[in-house]
Write a protein that holds these residues in place. Sequence first.
Motif: not given
Length: 318
Positions: A104, A108, A224, A227-228, A231-232, A240-241, A245
């Motif tokens: 991440v 990100e 991760d 998973q992100l 989520l999106r 999430c961090q 987010a």
Amino acid sequence: MSQEPAWDLYRTFLAVLREGSLSAAARSLGLTQPTVSRHLEALEDAVRLRLFVRSQRGLTPTEAALELEPYADTIASAAAAMLRVASGHGAVVGGTVRISASEVVGVEVLPPILTALRERHPHLTIELVLSNTVEDLLRRDADIAVRMVEPAQDALVAKHVGIIALGFHAHRRYLDRRGMPATLGELVQHDVIGFDRETPAIRAMLKRVRGVDRSAFALRADSDLAQLAMLRAGFGIGVCQVPVAARDPDLVRVLADAFVLNLPTWVVMHEDLRSSPRCHTVFNALVDGLAAHSKAGASSAHREPGTRPEMPPDKPEW
């Protein structure tokens, strides 16, 4: 052993181990298949051991080969580090710097930091390794690492850059469809995104947070980034961090008062590299960029009772 094997033989040996066949190893090294075969024969003659057995699936390493692998890997890491050091000598800040970071953080958080760094120092070349495992800086697997655990080795220079908060989030589409949970207990009525395999780091986190159970996850993934992405996509509720987010208006914080994990973040490198202009420059850029990232989420992250935000100094202490 009458003569010490040349370093290129170890490199070929590692390539065959990783690729599983002579042809694949040859492609990865930019060599011909007969050359790879000769290298293996030469190494086997030098160490007086059989290293591979031919099978229908390709080349199967022997027990001796598997025992030699970590030592050959150390040689390869040292050779790569030597080339990176050699590339950084000159009048300008330049050369190659190898950075290790989690998935991440690497995808990100670091791209704008590294882009600005490259614009200021166009002679720098960055090698970015994305892994949630801790790279061994003492073996020079990387020059600089971003870590969420405090390094224990004395031979490392480390700078604490702040705390990155983790929290539950969900996409607005999901919350419009399923509603907002009011308590951790209500998560059992929702589609929760979580881990698959329980690692020591995850076990340590679970001790601090009650009510999170793998058996209740609607989607399990060890990546991760996966998973992100889910989520999106609006699949469900996941961790999430907070500062990541916060950049997306469609990601909504869920159960902010009931769930928060604070990750202390460090930028780390081997102490031998602090006199290197290229590593010093990259180290400082990561410290500044990650400190700004952690501050971006501090205002919206709920802190655990009794804790105070830790703000790093403007510049690293050497």
